[in-house]
Scaffold this motif. Sequence first.
Motif, mmCIF file in Angstrom:
data_model
loop_
_atom_site.group_PDB
_atom_site.id
_atom_site.type_symbol
_atom_site.label_atom_id
_atom_site.label_comp_id
_atom_site.label_asym_id
_atom_site.label_seq_id
_atom_site.Cartn_x
_atom_site.Cartn_y
_atom_site.Cartn_z
ATOM 1 N N ASP A 40 0.832 -1.205 0.000
ATOM 2 C CA ASP A 40 0.000 0.000 0.000
ATOM 3 C C ASP A 40 0.864 1.252 0.000
ATOM 4 O O ASP A 40 0.498 2.265 -0.607
ATOM 5 N N ALA A 41 1.985 1.188 0.684
ATOM 6 C CA ALA A 41 2.872 2.348 0.800
ATOM 7 C C ALA A 41 4.310 1.865 0.915
ATOM 8 O O ALA A 41 4.581 0.776 1.422
ATOM 9 N N ILE A 42 5.222 2.691 0.440
ATOM 10 C CA ILE A 42 6.645 2.386 0.431
ATOM 11 C C ILE A 42 7.377 3.435 1.267
ATOM 12 O O ILE A 42 7.195 4.641 1.070
ATOM 13 N N SER A 43 8.209 2.980 2.188
ATOM 14 C CA SER A 43 9.046 3.908 2.952
ATOM 15 C C SER A 43 10.297 4.243 2.150
ATOM 16 O O SER A 43 10.763 3.440 1.338
ATOM 17 N N LEU A 44 10.819 5.406 2.391
ATOM 18 C CA LEU A 44 11.957 5.919 1.630
ATOM 19 C C LEU A 44 13.208 5.833 2.486
ATOM 20 O O LEU A 44 13.361 6.568 3.468
ATOM 21 N N SER A 45 14.097 4.919 2.127
ATOM 22 C CA SER A 45 15.325 4.712 2.894
ATOM 23 C C SER A 45 16.440 5.540 2.272
ATOM 24 O O SER A 45 17.050 5.140 1.274
ATOM 25 N N ALA A 46 16.676 6.703 2.857
ATOM 26 C CA ALA A 46 17.648 7.649 2.308
ATOM 27 C C ALA A 46 18.949 7.598 3.096
ATOM 28 O O ALA A 46 18.961 7.368 4.307
ATOM 29 N N THR A 47 20.051 7.825 2.383
ATOM 30 C CA THR A 47 21.342 7.951 3.055
ATOM 31 C C THR A 47 21.455 9.348 3.659
ATOM 32 O O THR A 47 21.202 10.350 2.986
ATOM 33 N N VAL A 48 21.828 9.407 4.924
ATOM 34 C CA VAL A 48 21.927 10.675 5.651
ATOM 35 C C VAL A 48 23.378 10.890 6.081
ATOM 36 O O VAL A 48 23.951 10.039 6.786
ATOM 37 N N PRO A 49 24.015 11.998 5.682
ATOM 38 C CA PRO A 49 25.407 12.249 6.072
ATOM 39 C C PRO A 49 25.562 12.399 7.579
ATOM 40 O O PRO A 49 24.678 12.931 8.264
ATOM 41 N N ARG A 50 26.726 11.921 8.080
ATOM 42 C CA ARG A 50 27.099 12.101 9.468
ATOM 43 C C ARG A 50 28.455 12.776 9.524
ATOM 44 O O ARG A 50 29.160 12.824 8.505
ATOM 45 N N PRO A 51 28.835 13.315 10.675
ATOM 46 C CA PRO A 51 30.136 13.983 10.779
ATOM 47 C C PRO A 51 31.270 13.082 10.293
ATOM 48 O O PRO A 51 31.266 11.874 10.532
ATOM 49 N N GLY A 52 32.202 13.682 9.597
ATOM 50 C CA GLY A 52 33.286 12.907 9.009
ATOM 51 C C GLY A 52 32.886 12.409 7.634
ATOM 52 O O GLY A 52 32.281 13.135 6.851
ATOM 53 N N ASP A 53 33.175 11.154 7.351
ATOM 54 C CA ASP A 53 32.878 10.623 6.022
ATOM 55 C C ASP A 53 31.934 9.431 6.092
ATOM 56 O O ASP A 53 31.992 8.526 5.265
ATOM 57 N N THR A 54 31.046 9.425 7.094
ATOM 58 C CA THR A 54 30.132 8.306 7.256
ATOM 59 C C THR A 54 28.699 8.738 6.967
ATOM 60 O O THR A 54 28.403 9.918 6.750
ATOM 61 N N PHE A 55 27.816 7.774 6.982
ATOM 62 C CA PHE A 55 26.401 8.060 6.773
ATOM 63 C C PHE A 55 25.581 6.982 7.478
ATOM 64 O O PHE A 55 26.099 5.944 7.904
ATOM 65 N N GLY A 56 24.291 7.234 7.596
ATOM 66 C CA GLY A 56 23.356 6.248 8.137
ATOM 67 C C GLY A 56 22.138 6.174 7.250
ATOM 68 O O GLY A 56 21.878 7.079 6.449
ATOM 69 N N TYR A 57 21.396 5.088 7.374
ATOM 70 C CA TYR A 57 20.177 4.916 6.583
ATOM 71 C C TYR A 57 18.963 5.356 7.391
ATOM 72 O O TYR A 57 18.728 4.865 8.498
ATOM 73 N N ALA A 58 18.192 6.266 6.820
ATOM 74 C CA ALA A 58 16.936 6.692 7.427
ATOM 75 C C ALA A 58 15.786 5.942 6.756
ATOM 76 O O ALA A 58 15.893 5.522 5.600
ATOM 77 N N TYR A 59 14.684 5.793 7.479
ATOM 78 C CA TYR A 59 13.487 5.153 6.943
ATOM 79 C C TYR A 59 12.332 6.122 7.114
ATOM 80 O O TYR A 59 11.839 6.331 8.220
ATOM 81 N N ILE A 60 11.923 6.720 5.998
ATOM 82 C CA ILE A 60 11.007 7.851 6.023
ATOM 83 C C ILE A 60 9.670 7.446 5.392
ATOM 84 O O ILE A 60 9.622 7.086 4.214
ATOM 85 N N PRO A 61 8.587 7.482 6.149
ATOM 86 C CA PRO A 61 7.279 7.165 5.552
ATOM 87 C C PRO A 61 6.858 8.271 4.587
ATOM 88 O O PRO A 61 7.180 9.448 4.799
ATOM 89 N N TYR A 62 6.153 7.893 3.543
ATOM 90 C CA TYR A 62 5.680 8.878 2.573
ATOM 91 C C TYR A 62 4.275 9.339 2.941
ATOM 92 O O TYR A 62 3.394 8.519 3.208
ATOM 93 N N PHE A 63 4.080 10.643 2.956
ATOM 94 C CA PHE A 63 2.760 11.251 3.118
ATOM 95 C C PHE A 63 2.508 12.146 1.915
ATOM 96 O O PHE A 63 3.393 12.909 1.509
ATOM 97 N N GLU A 64 1.310 12.070 1.365
ATOM 98 C CA GLU A 64 0.992 12.904 0.205
ATOM 99 C C GLU A 64 0.998 14.386 0.567
ATOM 100 O O GLU A 64 1.381 15.238 -0.249
ATOM 101 N N ASP A 65 0.588 14.701 1.775
ATOM 102 C CA ASP A 65 0.595 16.097 2.226
ATOM 103 C C ASP A 65 2.035 16.541 2.480
ATOM 104 O O ASP A 65 2.737 15.944 3.319
ATOM 105 N N TRP A 66 2.479 17.581 1.779
ATOM 106 C CA TRP A 66 3.870 18.016 1.872
ATOM 107 C C TRP A 66 4.242 18.463 3.278
ATOM 108 O O TRP A 66 5.302 18.093 3.790
ATOM 109 N N ALA A 67 3.401 19.245 3.925
ATOM 110 C CA ALA A 67 3.734 19.751 5.253
ATOM 111 C C ALA A 67 3.909 18.602 6.248
ATOM 112 O O ALA A 67 4.849 18.604 7.060
ATOM 113 N N GLN A 68 3.025 17.631 6.194
ATOM 114 C CA GLN A 68 3.129 16.474 7.087
ATOM 115 C C GLN A 68 4.394 15.679 6.785
ATOM 116 O O GLN A 68 5.121 15.274 7.701
ATOM 117 N N PHE A 69 4.653 15.485 5.497
ATOM 118 C CA PHE A 69 5.853 14.752 5.117
ATOM 119 C C PHE A 69 7.106 15.491 5.573
ATOM 120 O O PHE A 69 8.032 14.879 6.129
#
Length: 215
Positions: A82-111
């Motif tokens: 029904d819905a797909i979460s968005l797993s984005a790479t998020v920069p961290r201090p230095g040269d590393t990153f982490g994976y975020a899991y972001i639910p999608y909402f059609e309403d921009w402000a809520q998202f």
Amino acid sequence: MTGAREIELATWSRAGQFNLFRTYDRPHFAATARVDVTALMTRGKPAGVSPYRAFIYAIGAGIHAVPVLKMRFEGDRVLEYDAISLSATVPRPGDTFGYAYIPYFEDWAQFDTSCKTIIDETAKGTDLGANTGQRSDVAYLSCLPWLDFTALDNALPGPDDCIPRFSWGKFIKNAEGRWSCAVAVQVHHALVDGLQVGQFFEAAQASLDRFGDIA
């Protein structure tokens, strides 16, 4: 995970393609095209919109506009979420990153509110947060703001990985004042054809253009 329905293969119009490309050793294909971000950069950003979060939102809009981009297979079963979460790479201090899991909402402000909170939490974390197969109701997103690339390929664990990848590059301004960037989409051919990739780009572009309406 979100809700899902099982696709009936006997009546599915793409069953032939699904059965064919499941036999391939390299069943994925990638396409790169430019999208216009003029509205985002000239209207949205001055009004306080984060281009990074706006682009994640536009990719989410594109995914949810194309049903096959919400499909995943598990063995011979094909599920449409029904819905797909968005797993984005998020920069961290230095040269590393982490994976975020972001639910999608059609309403921009809520998202935007939800996305900012999750990105901030991920940036402060230490765990990589990689998806090691525990969920398939996701899409992978990555931003390469250092490169105006012309093509891109992703690391893939094997031929049964059917999670699509979306990457976008450096924003470039041309002599006429228009802004654009490259977007790469990598998908599993058993689920997705070029037609649906084109439909994704059309829907994502429409979402980006709507930031021109922000005062």
